[in-house]
Design a protein around this motif. Sequence first.
Motif, PDB file in Angstrom:
ATOM      1  N   ASP A  11       8.300   8.878  -1.157  1.00  0.00           N
ATOM      2  CA  ASP A  11       9.153   9.580  -2.081  1.00  0.00           C
ATOM      3  C   ASP A  11       8.422  10.825  -2.479  1.00  0.00           C
ATOM      4  O   ASP A  11       8.545  11.311  -3.638  1.00  0.00           O
ATOM      5  N   VAL A  12       7.643  11.258  -1.399  1.00  0.00           N
ATOM      6  CA  VAL A  12       7.151  12.744  -1.680  1.00  0.00           C
ATOM      7  C   VAL A  12       7.396  13.389  -0.649  1.00  0.00           C
ATOM      8  O   VAL A  12       7.448  12.958   0.454  1.00  0.00           O
ATOM      9  N   PRO A  13       7.176  14.906  -0.588  1.00  0.00           N
ATOM     10  CA  PRO A  13       7.635  15.709   0.714  1.00  0.00           C
ATOM     11  C   PRO A  13       6.640  15.355   1.733  1.00  0.00           C
ATOM     12  O   PRO A  13       5.302  15.155   1.569  1.00  0.00           O
ATOM     13  N   GLU A  15      -3.612  13.685  -1.248  1.00  0.00           N
ATOM     14  CA  GLU A  15      -3.688  12.580  -2.407  1.00  0.00           C
ATOM     15  C   GLU A  15      -2.423  11.828  -2.918  1.00  0.00           C
ATOM     16  O   GLU A  15      -2.346  10.880  -3.134  1.00  0.00           O
ATOM     17  N   ALA A  16      -1.382  12.883  -3.049  1.00  0.00           N
ATOM     18  CA  ALA A  16      -0.085  12.514  -3.347  1.00  0.00           C
ATOM     19  C   ALA A  16       0.630  11.553  -2.780  1.00  0.00           C
ATOM     20  O   ALA A  16       1.207  10.700  -3.111  1.00  0.00           O
ATOM     21  N   ARG A  17       0.235  11.793  -1.280  1.00  0.00           N
ATOM     22  CA  ARG A  17       0.754  10.785  -0.250  1.00  0.00           C
ATOM     23  C   ARG A  17       0.059   9.462  -0.221  1.00  0.00           C
ATOM     24  O   ARG A  17       0.587   8.353  -0.056  1.00  0.00           O
ATOM     25  N   LEU A  18      -1.138   9.432  -0.455  1.00  0.00           N
ATOM     26  CA  LEU A  18      -1.856   8.187  -0.565  1.00  0.00           C
ATOM     27  C   LEU A  18      -1.387   7.370  -1.964  1.00  0.00           C
ATOM     28  O   LEU A  18      -1.137   6.238  -1.855  1.00  0.00           O
ATOM     29  N   HIS A  31      15.968   2.778  -9.243  1.00  0.00           N
ATOM     30  CA  HIS A  31      15.404   4.450  -9.955  1.00  0.00           C
ATOM     31  C   HIS A  31      15.520   5.303  -8.784  1.00  0.00           C
ATOM     32  O   HIS A  31      15.747   4.799  -7.483  1.00  0.00           O
ATOM     33  N   SER A  32      15.484   6.467  -8.938  1.00  0.00           N
ATOM     34  CA  SER A  32      15.675   7.373  -7.977  1.00  0.00           C
ATOM     35  C   SER A  32      14.256   7.624  -7.402  1.00  0.00           C
ATOM     36  O   SER A  32      13.110   7.747  -8.211  1.00  0.00           O
ATOM     37  N   TYR A  33      14.223   8.094  -6.056  1.00  0.00           N
ATOM     38  CA  TYR A  33      13.069   8.431  -5.630  1.00  0.00           C
ATOM     39  C   TYR A  33      12.630   9.788  -5.407  1.00  0.00           C
ATOM     40  O   TYR A  33      11.837  10.283  -4.872  1.00  0.00           O
ATOM     41  N   LYS A  34      13.725  10.489  -5.903  1.00  0.00           N
ATOM     42  CA  LYS A  34      13.739  11.997  -5.834  1.00  0.00           C
ATOM     43  C   LYS A  34      12.784  12.565  -7.015  1.00  0.00           C
ATOM     44  O   LYS A  34      12.741  12.071  -8.106  1.00  0.00           O
ATOM     45  N   LYS A  76      17.137  11.215  11.119  1.00  0.00           N
ATOM     46  CA  LYS A  76      17.642  12.151  10.622  1.00  0.00           C
ATOM     47  C   LYS A  76      18.628  12.071   9.182  1.00  0.00           C
ATOM     48  O   LYS A  76      18.618  12.890   8.494  1.00  0.00           O
ATOM     49  N   GLN A  77      19.491  11.293   9.516  1.00  0.00           N
ATOM     50  CA  GLN A  77      20.597  10.947   8.480  1.00  0.00           C
ATOM     51  C   GLN A  77      20.177   9.996   7.307  1.00  0.00           C
ATOM     52  O   GLN A  77      20.818   9.962   6.365  1.00  0.00           O
ATOM     53  N   LEU A  78      19.079   9.313   7.670  1.00  0.00           N
ATOM     54  CA  LEU A  78      18.773   8.039   6.610  1.00  0.00           C
ATOM     55  C   LEU A  78      18.002   8.757   5.334  1.00  0.00           C
ATOM     56  O   LEU A  78      17.091   9.721   5.426  1.00  0.00           O
ATOM     57  N   PRO A  79      18.219   8.154   4.254  1.00  0.00           N
ATOM     58  CA  PRO A  79      17.423   8.614   3.017  1.00  0.00           C
ATOM     59  C   PRO A  79      16.022   8.349   2.950  1.00  0.00           C
ATOM     60  O   PRO A  79      15.561   7.531   3.717  1.00  0.00           O
ATOM     61  N   ARG A  80      15.180   9.127   2.448  1.00  0.00           N
ATOM     62  CA  ARG A  80      13.835   9.018   2.123  1.00  0.00           C
ATOM     63  C   ARG A  80      13.504   8.753   0.659  1.00  0.00           C
ATOM     64  O   ARG A  80      13.822   9.373  -0.223  1.00  0.00           O
ATOM     65  N   PRO A  81      12.934   7.489   0.486  1.00  0.00           N
ATOM     66  CA  PRO A  81      12.848   6.527   1.396  1.00  0.00           C
ATOM     67  C   PRO A  81      13.932   5.641   1.649  1.00  0.00           C
ATOM     68  O   PRO A  81      15.103   5.913   1.036  1.00  0.00           O
TER      69      PRO A  81
END
Lengths: 457, 457
Positions: free
Chosen positions: A141-143, A149-152, B401-404, A102-107
């Motif tokens: 790096d996507v929600p 498609e974006a997640r792929l 770079h940012s992944y945001k 929960k606390q870690l950055p994504r990615p």
Amino acid sequence: MSDTQPKPRASFQAPKGTRDLYPADAAKRRFITEAWRSASVRFGFDEIDGPTFEQLDLYTVKSGEGIISELFSFRRAGGDDDYALRPEFTPTLARMYAAQAKQLPRPTKWFMAGPFFRAERPQRGRLREFLQWNADFLGLDVPDDAPEEARLTARARADAEVISCCIGFLRELGLTSSDIRVKVNHRHALSLWLSSRNIDPSRHVELFSLLDAKGKLKPEEFAAKLAAFGFTMQQAEIFQKGLIRVTVDTAPGAPNDDVLDLTFFSEAVAPLVKALTSAGVLDWIDFDLSIVRGLAYYTGMVFEVHEAGGKERAIAGGGRYDGLVELFGGPSTPAVGFGMGDVVLSLVLEDRGLMPSGPALIARTGSRPDAFVISNGTPEASAQIAPVVAALRAAGLHARHSYKATGNIGKLLKDAASCAARFAVIVESSTHATLKSLDDGSQHPDIPLIELVKRLG
Amino acid sequence: MSDTQPKPRASFQAPKGTRDLYPADAAKRRFITEAWRSASVRFGFDEIDGPTFEQLDLYTVKSGEGIISELFSFRRAGGDDDYALRPEFTPTLARMYAAQAKQLPRPTKWFMAGPFFRAERPQRGRLREFLQWNADFLGLDVPDDAPEEARLTARARADAEVISCCIGFLRELGLTSSDIRVKVNHRHALSLWLSSRNIDPSRHVELFSLLDAKGKLKPEEFAAKLAAFGFTMQQAEIFQKGLIRVTVDTAPGAPNDDVLDLTFFSEAVAPLVKALTSAGVLDWIDFDLSIVRGLAYYTGMVFEVHEAGGKERAIAGGGRYDGLVELFGGPSTPAVGFGMGDVVLSLVLEDRGLMPSGPALIARTGSRPDAFVISNGTPEASAQIAPVVAALRAAGLHARHSYKATGNIGKLLKDAASCAARFAVIVESSTHATLKSLDDGSQHPDIPLIELVKRLG
């Protein structure tokens, strides 16, 4: 030694499959671990580490009880927990990620390098204790609710970033895409294709294991086992020889093989090819359907790094393991990573003449002395050796001196050169020294001792 | 995840007494290990390492069977060798030196840093897995047939060099002789003195163990046990409180204590005082008769490094062990060394505000990004992020770079600053970028992308 002391014993040796690293070998290990770290940092991975041993069931939950024979497992005297020396890092990584997800950055991008242990029979390229570098990219790096498609595409970018980091390291050591091939496959694509051939998904893992073991089986055994899945002898031979390599020129798009229809594959890897192109590493890549990796937890792209001539075992291997963090109690987390040991890598570097030694190795590991301090042989100069060395070291400089009784300056200058010192400091009196550059031979006489730090800094 | 997969389990934890090092803690560990290495190299020690586990009898030969309860010991499934995770480095060092003694230079100066393991109850300052730095000086810089006086002086020089290296490390971290005291004793001198008090040499080790355990005993217990050796209550109280410190100002020469005659001691440590003076570290030293070190193998100088206020356990400890190499099958070899763990050291550094964090820690561990690459938000600029980052990394630069998904340049510049990047690269078009120094805020517009490597290198 008195009679009450234990008796000397000459037979102590390092345990089988482990290494004693004397300075020359320790420096080579340092060269490799520094390069691992340098590549990891350059590619934006943060260092982590876990314990050297874990609860035994951390390994059995993923791999089953069968793995126990490959582990060094133990129990503390008087304790009741079973432990094992870590044979790989991924379970620790998944456990650590799950605990803080929960606390870690994504990615989250993590690397580590440290000792690992396998209770296997030692052989060329495989020891019981070895070092391994791990780099992993967890999350995307996507929600989470982005279109599939974006997640792929995001998965392909992450896959390419991890592969690029591995290649960036190899490149820094002087290896090229002529020396090394990165063999890439895609287990999900392979599964889709197998399903299209009416092979039930429940049998895919079994087939992957068979493909992974192909090097250990006789051709006729391998063909017989493949036949049970509906493959022909001809197809088995192609798998066996690794001939169904999809070269980058032909993928994606054009099927280049008259035995297996590879269109499915080219489509599946198209986003990865695009990401690898952006990362500038496509020339290192071969797509190879016979690469499956032994471990059951990979879910997508898998890869192995090999010496181009096919000599030696794999230098590195990894892939996508989207289900693993969840298995260790964390949220569903896309993840991709690889491990690279030091043993096969060292063999390849030595073979290619890319493992430095002598002064070059000293320079590459940051161990060049700034000063090698010598007396001109007079008592007042000799009395200054210890305080001058102490003063230089206190100022943060790397200072050495000879421990030999000799006053032969020629011999001492040779000692200075053999440890790759930048300067020889020849103390001439209680107050002054001559500074001699061992890089260009220039001499600077009459330097006050109290100015040495400034002149050498 | 299908039903045939193992079920998730949330309860996995690191084994008791071990650590999970997430990036912030791993960076602190890196800070310490780099400083260990830096001090070692600066003082002319060469790096070595041995296996993480050894044959069990490597530890029992020196310490007896009693040590087994403090070890993590194990046997490979199907094997018949007993192993133990290394609890300390000295047996490995002695084994390695003994195996190569004939080829090794005299003196041989070795260091190592790595994980060690003790199956003890974890408590403040003591874990089951910890890192330890070892530095050792084996052999002397005088011939074996040199007069005993010359060999005594050479031993003192070696003792002082090892102590100086330890102090050199502490100094580099910002600690001073007001923060830290190095407590030095001399077991051989102590033995001579005990013999002069008619205490039989066979009982000296027992007395050393008692002195070593003084912190764990009640005053009356300690006094009662000392009384058996002929010491008075008054003397016991002095031992207990550590009051018989021989300060550097009074040693050597003048006995400064009306209870114990310390002349013997001042004479025994005079060569060491001289060598410590040459090395410029005498102000860190207290001579303290109550320091004996628990291990039976020390034969001369012993020392412990403590926080000056007496808080915490010892930061480091070591001494001379002239009989140990012979015990492991090598030639009789004078040797001196020490070990320093990371656990107590970290507590002291945190307490004194000397453990860096945030951007300072990033800088100290060489992890500052050279460039944080940002798009100005236009599609043609965004398309350049991946290839620009790849090109910078391929040129050996640390690029992030940012992944945001955000295109808010202000927010992205904050991200660049929080990872301590040297420059932000704001890509403005498919060909040009603005370079912004995050150190001084200066901006350099219209830099061609192909010149970025040159500008940042």
